[in-house]
Scaffold this active site. Structure first.
Site, PDB file in Angstrom:
ATOM      1  N   GLU A  86      -2.205  20.622   0.389  1.00 39.47           N
ATOM      2  CA  GLU A  86      -1.617  21.588   1.339  1.00 39.47           C
ATOM      3  C   GLU A  86      -0.758  20.921   2.420  1.00 39.47           C
ATOM      4  O   GLU A  86      -0.107  21.613   3.209  1.00 39.47           O
ATOM      5  CB  GLU A  86      -2.737  22.390   2.030  1.00 39.47           C
ATOM      6  CG  GLU A  86      -3.352  23.484   1.181  1.00 39.47           C
ATOM      7  CD  GLU A  86      -4.321  22.976   0.123  1.00 39.47           C
ATOM      8  OE1 GLU A  86      -4.934  21.924   0.343  1.00 39.47           O
ATOM      9  OE2 GLU A  86      -4.444  23.624  -0.936  1.00 39.47           O
TER      10      GLU A  86
ATOM     11  N   ARG B 106      -9.858   0.985   4.023  1.00 40.65           N
ATOM     12  CA  ARG B 106      -8.562   1.299   4.643  1.00 40.65           C
ATOM     13  C   ARG B 106      -8.677   2.275   5.815  1.00 40.65           C
ATOM     14  O   ARG B 106      -7.672   2.740   6.342  1.00 40.65           O
ATOM     15  CB  ARG B 106      -7.629   1.870   3.564  1.00 40.65           C
ATOM     16  CG  ARG B 106      -7.173   0.795   2.610  1.00 40.65           C
ATOM     17  CD  ARG B 106      -6.724   1.317   1.268  1.00 40.65           C
ATOM     18  NE  ARG B 106      -6.312   0.203   0.423  1.00 40.65           N
ATOM     19  CZ  ARG B 106      -7.154  -0.624  -0.204  1.00 40.65           C
ATOM     20  NH1 ARG B 106      -8.463  -0.466  -0.083  1.00 40.65           N
ATOM     21  NH2 ARG B 106      -6.686  -1.609  -0.932  1.00 40.65           N
TER      22      ARG B 106
ATOM     23  N   ALA C 246      -7.065  11.783   2.508  1.00 40.60           N
ATOM     24  CA  ALA C 246      -7.704  10.801   1.620  1.00 40.60           C
ATOM     25  C   ALA C 246      -7.895  11.446   0.253  1.00 40.60           C
ATOM     26  O   ALA C 246      -8.653  12.417   0.124  1.00 40.60           O
ATOM     27  CB  ALA C 246      -9.042  10.362   2.192  1.00 40.60           C
ATOM     28  N   VAL C 247      -7.168  10.926  -0.713  1.00 45.57           N
ATOM     29  CA  VAL C 247      -7.323  11.415  -2.078  1.00 45.57           C
ATOM     30  C   VAL C 247      -8.026  10.314  -2.866  1.00 45.57           C
ATOM     31  O   VAL C 247      -7.551   9.184  -2.927  1.00 45.57           O
ATOM     32  CB  VAL C 247      -5.956  11.769  -2.715  1.00 45.57           C
ATOM     33  CG1 VAL C 247      -6.180  12.554  -4.009  1.00 45.57           C
ATOM     34  CG2 VAL C 247      -5.097  12.566  -1.754  1.00 45.57           C
TER      35      VAL C 247
ATOM     36  N   HIS D  90      -7.173  15.375 -11.803  1.00 49.72           N
ATOM     37  CA  HIS D  90      -6.918  16.122 -10.551  1.00 49.72           C
ATOM     38  C   HIS D  90      -6.268  15.232  -9.489  1.00 49.72           C
ATOM     39  O   HIS D  90      -5.307  15.631  -8.822  1.00 49.72           O
ATOM     40  CB  HIS D  90      -8.258  16.659 -10.039  1.00 49.72           C
ATOM     41  CG  HIS D  90      -8.137  17.677  -8.956  1.00 49.72           C
ATOM     42  ND1 HIS D  90      -7.668  18.951  -9.172  1.00 49.72           N
ATOM     43  CD2 HIS D  90      -8.425  17.615  -7.627  1.00 49.72           C
ATOM     44  CE1 HIS D  90      -7.674  19.621  -8.034  1.00 49.72           C
ATOM     45  NE2 HIS D  90      -8.127  18.827  -7.082  1.00 49.72           N
TER      46      HIS D  90
HETATM   47  N1  INI Z   1      -7.938  16.891  -1.641  1.00 51.08           N
HETATM   48  C1  INI Z   1      -7.887  15.737  -0.974  1.00 51.08           C
HETATM   49  O1  INI Z   1      -7.280  15.655   0.109  1.00 51.08           O
HETATM   50  N2  INI Z   1      -8.492  14.622  -1.478  1.00 51.08           N
HETATM   51  C2  INI Z   1      -9.161  14.645  -2.674  1.00 51.08           C
HETATM   52  O2  INI Z   1      -9.706  13.590  -3.076  1.00 51.08           O
HETATM   53  C3  INI Z   1      -9.215  15.868  -3.386  1.00 51.08           C
HETATM   54  N3  INI Z   1      -9.924  15.934  -4.638  1.00 51.08           N
HETATM   55  O3  INI Z   1     -10.333  14.895  -5.152  1.00 51.08           O
HETATM   56  O4  INI Z   1     -10.117  17.003  -5.198  1.00 51.08           O
HETATM   57  C4  INI Z   1      -8.594  17.009  -2.838  1.00 51.08           C
HETATM   58  N4  INI Z   1      -8.616  18.193  -3.468  1.00 51.08           N
HETATM   59  C5  INI Z   1      -8.326  19.437  -2.813  1.00 51.08           C
HETATM   60  C6  INI Z   1      -6.842  19.749  -2.820  1.00 51.08           C
HETATM   61  O5  INI Z   1      -6.130  18.935  -1.897  1.00 51.08           O
HETATM   62  C7  INI Z   1      -6.597  21.205  -2.435  1.00 51.08           C
HETATM   63  O6  INI Z   1      -7.091  21.434  -1.141  1.00 51.08           O
HETATM   64  C8  INI Z   1      -7.270  22.200  -3.400  1.00 51.08           C
HETATM   65  O7  INI Z   1      -6.867  21.921  -4.730  1.00 51.08           O
HETATM   66  C9  INI Z   1      -6.865  23.661  -3.056  1.00 51.08           C
HETATM   67  O8  INI Z   1      -5.456  23.842  -3.144  1.00 51.08           O
END
Ligand code: INI
Length: 162
Positions: A59, A128, A81-82, A89
């Site tokens: 988002e 990090r 943080a992803v 995903h």
């Molecule tokens: N969003 C993140 O910021 N980090 C993540 O690691 C992550 N994982 O792993 O699912 C994540 N998912 C949510 C995504 O950003 C959206 O908010 C969701 O898909 C709704 O649109």
């Protein structure tokens, strides 16, 4: 004499927006702390910072775009943080965040610093976020500080272009 144009590391008088993905908040909160610390240590004021929070990294581009369009900020700092899981995903979230945030910067003419961790493991993210490998929120904020100053040195009026 060759002319070099670059920003100085001063946040004095600059206004910043932090756009933050809440997902993995135990990591992201450390990035926010790092970014605020960098702004203050470079002469900025917490009163000149607004933090906008979204559900996750995916988002961040639309939030950053809205913040940029509303104006009143010299730079945006995107933090999130992803962390890779067992499905693809990760690639979609990380890829869209990076691509979208770059687009916002280019289209809005407002610098957007990329402080979104993209890690294979939680350990890498912890490293990090204020431990072994520094704090990427702090680093992103310093890039934003430099870019805010650099952009101020390049007013569009000088060329008449838009
Ligand atoms: N969003 C993140 O910021 N980090 C993540 O690691 C992550 N994982 O792993 O699912 C994540 N998912 C949510 C995504 O950003 C959206 O908010 C969701 O898909 C709704 O649109």
């Amino acid at each position: 004499m060759t002319k070099v144009v670059e920003g100085v590391m001063s946040a004095q008088g600059r206004r910043f927006a932090l756009v933050v993905g809440r997902f993995n908040s135990f990591i992201v909160d450390r990035l926010v702390e790092g970014a605020l610390d960098a702004i203050v240590r470079h002469g900025g004021r917490l009163d000149d910072v607004t933090i906008y929070k979204a559900p996750g990294g995916f988002e961040l581009p639309v939030l950053a775009r809205r913040v940029a369009k509303r104006g009143g900020v010299d730079a945006i700092i995107a933090l999130g943080a992803v962390i890779r899981g067992s499905t693809p995903h990760f690639d979609y979230v990380a890829g869209e965040a990076a691509k979208g945030l770059a687009q916002v910067a280019i289209q809005s003419d407002i610098p957007v610093a990329f402080g979104v961790l993209t890690c294979d493991t939680i350990e890498q993210a912890i490293e990090r976020a204020g431990t072994k490998a520094g704090n990427k929120g702090w680093e992103a904020a310093t890039a934003a500080i430099e870019m805010a100053d650099l952009m101020a040195r390049l007013p569009l009026e000088e060329t008449g272009r838009t």
